[in-house]
Design a protein around this motif. Structure first.
Motif, PDB file in Angstrom:
ATOM      1  N   PRO A  85      93.874  86.547  34.114  1.00 31.37           N
ATOM      2  CA  PRO A  85      92.725  86.307  34.985  1.00 31.37           C
ATOM      3  C   PRO A  85      92.443  84.808  35.092  1.00 31.37           C
ATOM      4  CG  PRO A  85      92.003  87.030  32.826  1.00 31.37           C
ATOM      5  CD  PRO A  85      93.497  86.957  32.765  1.00 31.37           C
ATOM      6  N   GLY A  86      91.727  84.420  36.123  1.00 30.56           N
ATOM      7  CA  GLY A  86      91.252  83.041  36.241  1.00 30.56           C
ATOM      8  C   GLY A  86      92.306  82.029  36.603  1.00 30.56           C
ATOM      9  N   HIS A 142     103.414  78.480  53.996  1.00 29.28           N
ATOM     10  CA  HIS A 142     103.198  79.682  53.190  1.00 29.28           C
ATOM     11  C   HIS A 142     103.647  79.508  51.747  1.00 29.28           C
ATOM     12  CE1 HIS A 142     102.863  82.570  56.884  1.00 29.28           C
ATOM     13  NE2 HIS A 142     102.109  81.477  56.984  1.00 29.28           N
ATOM     14  N   ILE A 143     103.529  78.258  51.271  1.00 30.62           N
ATOM     15  CA  ILE A 143     103.838  78.019  49.849  1.00 30.62           C
ATOM     16  C   ILE A 143     102.515  78.073  49.069  1.00 30.62           C
ATOM     17  CG2 ILE A 143     104.719  76.327  48.176  1.00 30.62           C
ATOM     18  CD1 ILE A 143     106.941  77.173  49.920  1.00 30.62           C
ATOM     19  N   LEU A 144     102.539  78.786  47.983  1.00 30.82           N
ATOM     20  CA  LEU A 144     101.344  78.873  47.141  1.00 30.82           C
ATOM     21  C   LEU A 144     101.586  78.110  45.849  1.00 30.82           C
ATOM     22  CD1 LEU A 144     100.464  82.665  47.429  1.00 30.82           C
ATOM     23  CD2 LEU A 144      99.416  80.766  48.657  1.00 30.82           C
ATOM     24  N   ILE A 145     100.568  77.414  45.436  1.00 27.46           N
ATOM     25  CA  ILE A 145     100.640  76.755  44.121  1.00 27.46           C
ATOM     26  C   ILE A 145      99.849  77.624  43.152  1.00 27.46           C
ATOM     27  CG2 ILE A 145     100.040  74.699  42.799  1.00 27.46           C
ATOM     28  CD1 ILE A 145     100.191  73.165  45.494  1.00 27.46           C
ATOM     29  N   ILE A 146     100.537  78.013  42.083  1.00 26.45           N
ATOM     30  CA  ILE A 146      99.864  78.869  41.089  1.00 26.45           C
ATOM     31  C   ILE A 146      99.659  78.010  39.848  1.00 26.45           C
ATOM     32  CG2 ILE A 146      99.967  81.114  39.948  1.00 26.45           C
ATOM     33  CD1 ILE A 146     100.585  81.344  42.905  1.00 26.45           C
ATOM     34  N   LYS A 147      98.388  77.798  39.468  1.00 24.67           N
ATOM     35  CA  LYS A 147      98.217  76.987  38.264  1.00 24.67           C
ATOM     36  C   LYS A 147      97.016  77.461  37.451  1.00 24.67           C
ATOM     37  CE  LYS A 147      95.780  73.056  40.418  1.00 24.67           C
ATOM     38  NZ  LYS A 147      95.871  71.615  40.635  1.00 24.67           N
ATOM     39  N   THR A 178      92.579  84.533  40.317  1.00 22.90           N
ATOM     40  CA  THR A 178      92.913  85.919  39.965  1.00 22.90           C
ATOM     41  C   THR A 178      91.731  86.578  39.275  1.00 22.90           C
ATOM     42  OG1 THR A 178      93.853  85.200  37.880  1.00 22.90           O
ATOM     43  CG2 THR A 178      95.374  85.431  39.735  1.00 22.90           C
ATOM     44  N   ASP A 179      91.639  87.877  39.437  1.00 23.22           N
ATOM     45  CA  ASP A 179      90.538  88.619  38.841  1.00 23.22           C
ATOM     46  C   ASP A 179      90.903  89.082  37.429  1.00 23.22           C
ATOM     47  OD1 ASP A 179      92.251  90.732  39.150  1.00 23.22           O
ATOM     48  OD2 ASP A 179      91.170  91.631  40.847  1.00 23.22           O
ATOM     49  N   GLN A 188      99.925  89.623  41.901  1.00 20.48           N
ATOM     50  CA  GLN A 188      99.412  89.699  40.535  1.00 20.48           C
ATOM     51  C   GLN A 188     100.124  88.654  39.694  1.00 20.48           C
ATOM     52  OE1 GLN A 188     100.012  93.490  38.622  1.00 20.48           O
ATOM     53  NE2 GLN A 188      98.009  93.377  37.627  1.00 20.48           N
ATOM     54  N   VAL A 189      99.384  87.990  38.820  1.00 20.05           N
ATOM     55  CA  VAL A 189      99.975  86.954  37.974  1.00 20.05           C
ATOM     56  C   VAL A 189     100.018  87.460  36.542  1.00 20.05           C
ATOM     57  CG1 VAL A 189      99.823  84.549  37.232  1.00 20.05           C
ATOM     58  CG2 VAL A 189      99.017  85.193  39.499  1.00 20.05           C
TER      59      VAL A 189
END
Lengths: 553, 1031
Positions: free
Chosen positions: B37-38, B68-73, B53-54, B28-29
């Motif tokens: 969201p989004g 297994h690195i995620l970029i969150i932007k 994200t929902d 969850q962000v």
């Protein structure tokens, strides 16, 4: 992508503007020996000749002359008789169209020399355009008095358009001079059948007669009602001059002496035959039955009549008996219980009365209360018990209408004779006026009677003769847009158009027996300002040098 | 269509389940405890693998790579990298990027940040638009966007789009419709109306010179910019939305029954002194209803119209993509049926009702062809099918609503629908009625008219970054093609039998003795118009920041070729498929210092081929500047509650080439028309005449636009406000000279000489806050005022006695009308001192002011006063509240200061059927309290609604509950169980309640066209229920 764009942009080869237009160069073409397009320009000018019939909001102008009332209530033609006329609502405003005709004629005259048509044709064409220009001025003159004279100029948007009105004297002189000038240039009668309807020598003479007649008449011959001398000069000759009648006499004699026109034996054929010996000039129209459908009785099916015109009892009573005697004359033989029998044949040719044979109906027209042509209720129907029949072809035994000749006559020989008679009487040659009246009455089918006077009283005084001529003009030329102007120039409109107009209530009492009772149908009023019509409001506010006629805003 | 949708849905569910492999991470962000969201979640090794994200900030991603690195932007947040292995359920906190959080605004040929914008732009999001279920896009905008005025005059399925203007109107001869640009393609109003709201990302309205000058010759009426939705990086997100609405007219007049109608008809006869048309026995029959055939009393409203019609809408969209290709694909269908009842007995398969079906499609693709070249390919359009019943022509009007309203076609006692023997009924009970057929029979057997319209558009562009030349430089080429084809088919018949049943004798008489049987259908087909637009563009773009200096620039070449029979926005401009070219160069240069001092120059040099070559090109520059006072240290440090305080202003010239019906006015035409007859055999000769003179100098209209604005944001965005003042001077309006006398003898060409002024202001205020963590709300209000005035139009000075007849100085469309004083009383009639019209006025007629004091009421007593039909003030009030996934939004919308008049069939007794207002017609007792002049079968012209006066021309001011939406997303756990990302149910509606001043006299919707003989299909109220599923 850029190349693609460049390609798209550069390869758009199209004409930059619409090419399917007729341009000035096409119309005035120095190579057009036949004058194909120039001829069409002249044809357009012809379309400005005055028109008639149901042209005032579907009604006849004569509905405002006391001879008839419009069957439909609150129609615009009643503005002339109910005081509602003003400078913003004149239903007979010819101003704009007249000046359009004048410009079109001037434009034609200015350019026609470019087109190499043969000299004679060109001479005719020019004179025809000038005639239409002249009659356009006259149409304005009789409504408004003097109007700005443009001359031969084709105005441009930068020209000074703040033109003042010319006086009545100047305008009348201009028209008369034009008539005189074009008379030798126009076609000489008789013209080829294919040229019927074109302006001829006698048309110019007839226009001149009418201009002179109006100028000699009481309203214009020093009798204007304006209090202001400038206004009086604009709306008529400032002072009376008896010799103006002499000019009318001379002009009539000039035309009569040519011996081109005569009265055909049938009165009705004058209005239904394209070519006849009486018509000097008519506005030629395509074959239609609009006169029938607009004005004939409403109760027929499938040949529906709209019955827009309801002639008044006043007009009906103006028709004498077949012996020529007025119905008020105790010796005339008039029977109030059978009022339509034994009348002047022109009556039956002019008016639908209860019993007129029409469209093969047994018993004819039914204008008795509850009859098919006067059913009551809110449907448009006669208000007076009469419908107008004049100009119609004989449909008494047909069951439906068919296309007919309905040219609108602008000048005919009978008018010249009546004008001649009127002028003779006014110059004191009263006894000579009998000849013309008798000719007309004889042709109408009135019996010769005692002394072959055709019902005319012997040895009338000038006043008696004047009234006889006025009545003859009324019935002979009913619904021809004469009476409306005649009652003005004679200055009798304030007498005949103030009060109540009448019709008749007919009650059916048996199979073919009726009783007749007078009916008030309309209250009319005529204020003195109505002798001249208001200049259009839009003109008075745009051309600040135009003086509005007295009594109008 | 429905089946296809279900099929596609099933397929997508299946596809979705294929992804359940490998290691799956979820999380969850949030930002400061608030879920986001989004936000894009992308696997670093596999840039094509991503998720978003929902609504609750949650995401789920199946990893393919090894790191297994995620970029969150996300836009407005600082990008973060997270190792997915640290927890099974990731809780990621993002922090806002203060610099980037700024709202982005779409402007012409680009985007800009709201904070640095120097022009006047209003925007509305696609989500807000979707709160209103109306079928036509513009109908969803009223009240939401300041400066946007609309008037919905018809509710007919397929033609219910409102007229709309930006900041009112400025031209009295030209077209005032704004320019509409959808993703770089110019749209007509009709195409705009047919856009599917589901495809819309945002809609901007450009109002001032700085934002419209780049459109040069076509920007003066303002610009509407629509941006459609595009794909975002992430796995396919599939949304299926279905909506079902019940619709009914907002207002439709209901007429009196036979008994009251007959009583009023008798009363009119008493007033007129004529015989009463109905006897006491007739009245008794109607009162008791004991003679339904001889004395019918039909409630035509319930006979003709159903209580509710429906609208059904389905949307299906897929969006997603990776770093190479992003896509958004949408399919929509809309189906509306009509207000008419279904009448049994027609031919099978023949649909005679109103209906409208529309299918929209869109595929928006973004392809990163190389690292520096982005290609965009959009293909979209719609197919529409509109149906309407074929109704016989009565008085030149073919409209079932005309039938319904007219006393002479459909009085309550007009005829029984069917006779006792089941034949169609008819009667001649009403005198003088129109020869109209039995309306129910006509609607059953008459046939239909059906129009099919196919709108196809293609838009492709390529943007090449030219950073190798200088950083921030790019070049773009764009080509758009739009086309509309339409055709119509009419299946109709004119003869069908009806019989008059005599209830006394039991006999039947045919309505028409020649018709005993049903006629054959006639079939006609007409190819409609073809409209084709090709619009290539090429542009060079530069945008760079050097420390505190921000510089940007645009140079653009634009060419448009329209091929059509007539101007699609203005049918009176006929082009006959002669191409109309517009071409030009557009430029923009901007400079910003520390986001504090902002400066921009815009301009266009462009032209149109409808003018003569010397006058076809014009230059339209604009200058604008902004000053973010809030960036100054003295505010930043001392008045910390101020987030933003910006002053901005713009001034410039913009043109309008849409000059009304004066196309090619520089050409002098000679018209081949008319004829005369000569000869004994009546030969007809053709004529040519000199037409209207040419004006070689005819050119566009130009507007000088001044705009001054203040933008304010306080308390971390809790309070926001925008205020704009504008003063637009339009000049060179094509006008036919009014001061030229008819002595000239010819029609004059139009000249660019008219001048108008249009000024006003717009204010927008919003407050939003949160209570606790789950409840937040927003209250917003906006109001726009635009008052125009004709400054010059070469009008002659009226006569000194009637100076009030000067149109100049009034607002466009101000009526010339009488001023109502009351009703004439018997005493007034007897008193010669009371001014009256010259004829037949009686007690109970309308008494008007005698302005020139001449004692007579005539046209010289009319003056220009009152309001035009276009409201000069509009406002909206917007309330939003969210509690967790439950949200409510309410929009009130209103318009003030406009007049509406009705004539003939809409109000006039014996023209219209009798209405409630006629029961209150004048009587000596009611006096001036009467609502209608004395009843008369032949009313005096002065009392007729066709005589304009402020008695008939009443204020239409209204406020309406424009839309309400209640929406609820089902708990995620529940959605998960169905393998769905989100389930949302919602209900909304439009035009729910209306309060209007118009009801003082008229029983119509206030937006109805003024001075209409009859109403159109009335605008509709809608109650809508929707379900949205995201896979």
């Amino acid at each position: 992508m850029i190349l693609m764009l460049a390609g798209l942009v550069s390869c758009s080869k199209y004409e930059p503007e619409p090419l399917n237009n007729v341009t000035e160069d096409n119309v005035w073409d120095p190579l057009d020996k036949n004058g194909d397009f120039a001829k069409q320009m002249l044809t357009d000018i012809y379309s400005y000749l005055p028109d008639g019939y149901n042209r005032i909001g579907g009604d006849l102008l004569d509905d405002a002359s006391g001879d008839a009332v419009p069957s439909r209530f609150t129609n615009t033609v009643e503005y002339f008789t109910n005081g509602r006329l003003n400078s913003q609502n004149n239903p007979d405003n010819c101003w704009t169209n007249s000046y359009r005709a004048i410009r079109a004629a001037n434009d034609f005259l200015a350019h026609i020399d470019i087109v190499p048509v043969d000299a004679t044709t060109k001479q005719y064409w020019k004179a025809e355009a000038r005639f239409i220009r002249a009659i356009s001025y006259f149409e304005m003159l009789k409504r408004f008095g003097g109007v700005p004279l443009i001359g031969d100029q084709v105005l441009t948007a930068t020209d000074n358009l703040q033109l003042p009105r010319n006086t009545y004297t100047e305008c009348a002189a201009y028209i008369v001079n034009e008539c005189d000038a074009i008379k030798p240039l126009l076609r000489v009668e008789p013209v080829a059948d294919s040229d019927i309807g074109r302006i001829t020598r006698c048309a110019a003479m007839a226009l001149k007669i009418r201009v002179l007649l109006y100028g000699a008449s009481p309203l214009y011959n020093g009798g204007g009602l304006s209090s202001d001398p400038i206004m009086k000069a604009l709306t008529g000759y400032p002072t009376y001059d008896a010799t103006r009648w002499n000019k009318v006499v001379t002009a009539c004699e000039d035309l009569i002496a040519l011996n081109v026109y005569s009265l055909p034996t049938s009165y009705t054929s004058v209005f239904t035959a394209r070519k006849n010996t009486e018509v000097i000039l008519a506005k030629e129209r395509a074959k239609t039955f609009d006169v029938e459908s607009n004005n004939s009785p409403i109760g027929f099916s499938p040949a529906t009549g709209l019955g827009y015109t309801s002639p008044t009892q006043e007009l009906v009573d103006a028709f004498p008996m077949a012996n020529g005697l007025a119905i008020t004359d105790p010796t005339s033989g008039y029977n109030a219980a059978a009022p339509y029998t034994g009348r002047d044949p022109r009556f039956a040719a002019t008016i639908f009365y209860n019993g007129t044979p029409w469209l093969n109906r047994s018993g004819g027209v039914q204008t008795f209360t509850g009859g098919l042509d006067r059913p009551g209720g809110t449907a448009v129907q006669t208000r007076t018990g009469y419908y107008m029949k004049k100009f119609m072809a004989d449909f008494s035994t047909q069951t439906s209408f068919s296309n007919q000749d309905h040219n609108f006559i602008l000048f005919r020989y009978a008018e010249v004779l009546l004008t001649y008679a009127e002028a003779l009487n006014e110059v004191g040659r009263t006894s000579e006026a009998y000849t013309q009246l008798i000719a007309i009455r004889k042709r109408a089918g009135i019996t010769a009677g005692t002394g072959s006077l055709y019902g005319l009283k012997a040895a009338m005084s000038q006043t008696e003769m004047r009234l006889a001529i006025q009545n003859e003009r009324r019935i002979e030329m009913a619904f021809e847009e004469q009476r409306f102007w005649d009652i003005r120039r004679w200055k009798i409109a304030d007498q005949v158009l103030n009060g109540t107009l009448h019709g008749v209530t007919i009650t059916k009492t048996g199979t073919s027996t009726y009783t007749y009772a007078p009916l008030n149908v309309s209250t009319v009023s005529f204020a003195n300002r109505n002798y001249t019509m208001p200049l259009p409001y839009t003109e008075v506010v745009t051309d600040l040098n135009l003086l509005q006629n007295e009594g109008w805003q | 269509m429905k089946k296809i949708f279900l099929l596609i849905c099933t397929f997508m569910i299946f596809m979705n389940s294929l992804y359940a492999q490998n290691k799956t991470v979820q999380g969850q962000v949030k930002e400061k405890g608030e879920t986001l969201p989004g936000i894009s979640v992308i696997e670093k090794d596999a840039p094509g693998n991503g998720a978003a994200t929902d609504m609750d900030g949650k995401f789920k991603i199946t990893l393919r790579g090894k790191s297994h690195i995620l970029i969150i932007k996300g836009i407005g947040y600082i990008t973060k990298e997270v190792n997915a292995d640290i927890a099974a359920n990731l809780n990621i906190e993002l922090s806002a990027d203060v610099r980037k959080m700024e709202e982005v605004v779409v402007v012409g040929y680009g985007t800009t940040k709201k904070a640095t914008l120097t022009g006047a732009v209003s925007s509305v999001s696609g989500d807000a638009i979707r709160e209103n279920p109306s079928a036509s896009l513009q109908n969803t905008l009223a009240g939401r966007v300041p400066g946007f005025t609309s008037q919905q005059q018809s509710g007919q399925p397929g033609s219910d789009g409102a007229l709309f203007y930006i900041r009112g109107i400025s031209s009295y001869t030209g077209n005032n419709q704004p320019l509409i640009i959808v993703d770089d393609i110019e749209f007509t109003a009709a195409q705009f109306a047919r856009l599917e709201p589901n495809e819309i990302e945002s809609l901007s309205i450009l109002k001032d010179a700085s934002t419209t000058a780049i459109y040069g010759i076509s920007g003066a009426n303002g610009v509407i910019l629509v941006t459609t939705r595009r794909g975002k990086i992430g796995p396919p997100s599939i949304t299926y939305r279905t909506e079902y609405s019940l619709t009914q007219p907002t207002k439709i007049p209901k007429f009196l029954g036979a008994y009251q109608t007959a009583q009023l008809a008798n009363q009119a006869a008493i007033n007129d002194g004529t015989a009463q048309p109905y006897t006491a026995a007739d009245l008794e029959h109607w009162r008791t209803g004991d003679d339904p055939y001889g004395h019918p009393d039909v409630d035509w409203y319930s006979t003709l119209f159903r209580k509710y019609s429906y609208q059904w809408r389905n949307n299906f969209d897929i969006s997603g993509g990776n770093d190479r290709v992003k896509y958004f694909v949408n399919l929509s269908m809309l189906r509306q049926n009509g207000l008419l009842n279904d009448f049994p007995g027609g031919d099978p398969g023949v649909n005679n009702n109103f209906y409208y079906n529309r299918y929209n499609y869109r595929s928006n693709l973004d392809i990163a062809a190389t690292k520096t070249l982005n290609v965009r390919v959009d293909l979209f359009g719609n197919i529409g099918e509109q149906n309407s019943p074929y109704v016989p022509n009565i008085n030149g009007i073919q409209n079932v609503f005309y039938f319904y309203q007219s006393y002479l076609t459909l009085s309550p006692f007009a005829y029984p629908i069917k006779n006792p023997d089941d034949s169609w009924g008819y009667s001649y009970l009403q005198p003088n009625r129109y020869a109209s057929p039995n309306i129910v029979e006509a609607l059953t057997l008459g046939g239909y008219n059906r129009t099919i319209e196919n709108n196809m558009n293609f838009n492709a562009s390529g943007t090449q970054k030219l950073d190798f030349i200088t950083k921030g430089l790019s070049i773009k080429g764009n080509i758009a093609y739009a086309s509309t084809l339409s055709s119509s088919r009419t299946l109709s018949r004119g003869t069908y039998p009806a019989f008059i049943y005599n209830s006394t004798t039991g006999t039947y008489t045919p309505q028409n003795a020649n018709v005993y049987r049903i006629g054959f259908y006639g079939l006609s087909y007409s190819p409609g118009t073809t409209v084709r637009t090709i619009n290539p563009q090429a542009s060079l773009n530069y945008d760079n920041t050097f420390g505190a200096h921000h510089i940007y620039a645009l140079a653009l070449f634009n060419q448009k070729t329209l091929l059509a029979y007539s101007d699609p926005n203005n049918g009176s401009r006929v082009f006959n498929y002669l191409p109309v070219n517009s071409r030009g160069l557009t430029g923009r240069v901007g400079y910003g210092y520390k986001n504090k001092y902002l400066f921009e120059l815009d301009g266009a040099y462009n032209g149109s081929s409808t003018f003569s070559s010397a006058k076809s090109y014009g230059f339209f520059p604009a200058v604008s500047a902004g000053y973010n006072i809030s960036e100054e240290p003295f505010i930043k440090n001392n008045l910390k509650f101020i987030d933003r305080l910006k002053l901005r202003g713009s001034y410039g010239l913009v043109g309008s080439s849409d000059i009304g019906g004066f196309q090619y006015a520089y050409i002098q035409q000679y018209t081949q028309s008319g004829n005369a007859n000569f000869g004994t055999s009546s030969n007809n000769y053709a004529a040519i005449y000199e037409g209207r003179l040419a004006n070689n100098d005819v050119t566009w209209e130009t507007e000088k636009k001044l705009d001054l604005g203040i933008e304010l944001s306080l308390f971390k965005g809790k309070v926001t406000s925008t205020f704009d003042y504008f003063d637009n001077n339009r000049y060179d309006i094509l006008t036919t000279r009014g001061t030229v006398s008819a002595l000239f003898g010819q029609s004059l060409p139009p000249v660019n000489l008219g001048k108008t002024n249009n000024k006003g202001f717009e204010i927008e205020v919003a407050y939003n806050d949160r209570i606790g963590t789950d409840f937040n709300y927003k209250i917003g209000a906006n109001m726009s005022v635009a008052k125009n005035k004709i400054v010059f139009q070469d009008e002659p000075q009226p006569s000194p006695t009637a100076p009030y007849q000067m149109y100049t100085g009034n607002s466009i469309g101000t009526p010339l009308q009488y001023h109502y004083l009351g009703f004439y009383t018997a005493a007034d009639i007897a008193n010669p001192a009371v001014p009256k019209p010259t004829t037949g006025v009686k007690a109970g007629d309308l008494k008007y002011a005698d302005l020139n004091g001449d004692g007579v009421i005539n046209s010289f007593d009319e003056s220009y006063f009152g309001y035009s039909n276009l409201p000069n003030t509009i406002f909206g009030i917007n309330l939003n509240a969210n509690y967790k996934t439950l949200s409510l939004s309410v929009l009130f919308q209103g318009a003030l200061n406009f007049n509406v008049a009705g004539v003939r069939e809409s109000i006039q007794a014996f023209g219209s059927n009798f209405q409630q207002v006629h029961l209150q017609s004048w009587t000596p007792d009611l006096g001036d309290n009467a609502k209608y002049p004395i009843l008369s079968a032949a009313p005096n012209a002065i009392s007729n609604p066709t005589t304009p006066s402020d008695f008939w021309n009443v204020r239409g001011d209204y406020i309406r509950l424009k839309s309400v939406q209640l929406s609820y997303s089902l708990p995620q756990a529940f959605a998960d169980r169905l393998h769905l990302k989100n389930i949302r149910v919602y209900t909304n509606g439009t035009n729910l309640i209306t309060w209007t001043k118009l009801s003082s006299l008229y029983d119509y919707d206030p937006e109805i066209a003024t001075n209409g003989t009859t109403t159109n299909y009335p605008p509709q109220r809608m109650y809508n229920l929707g379900l949205s599923l995201t896979f």
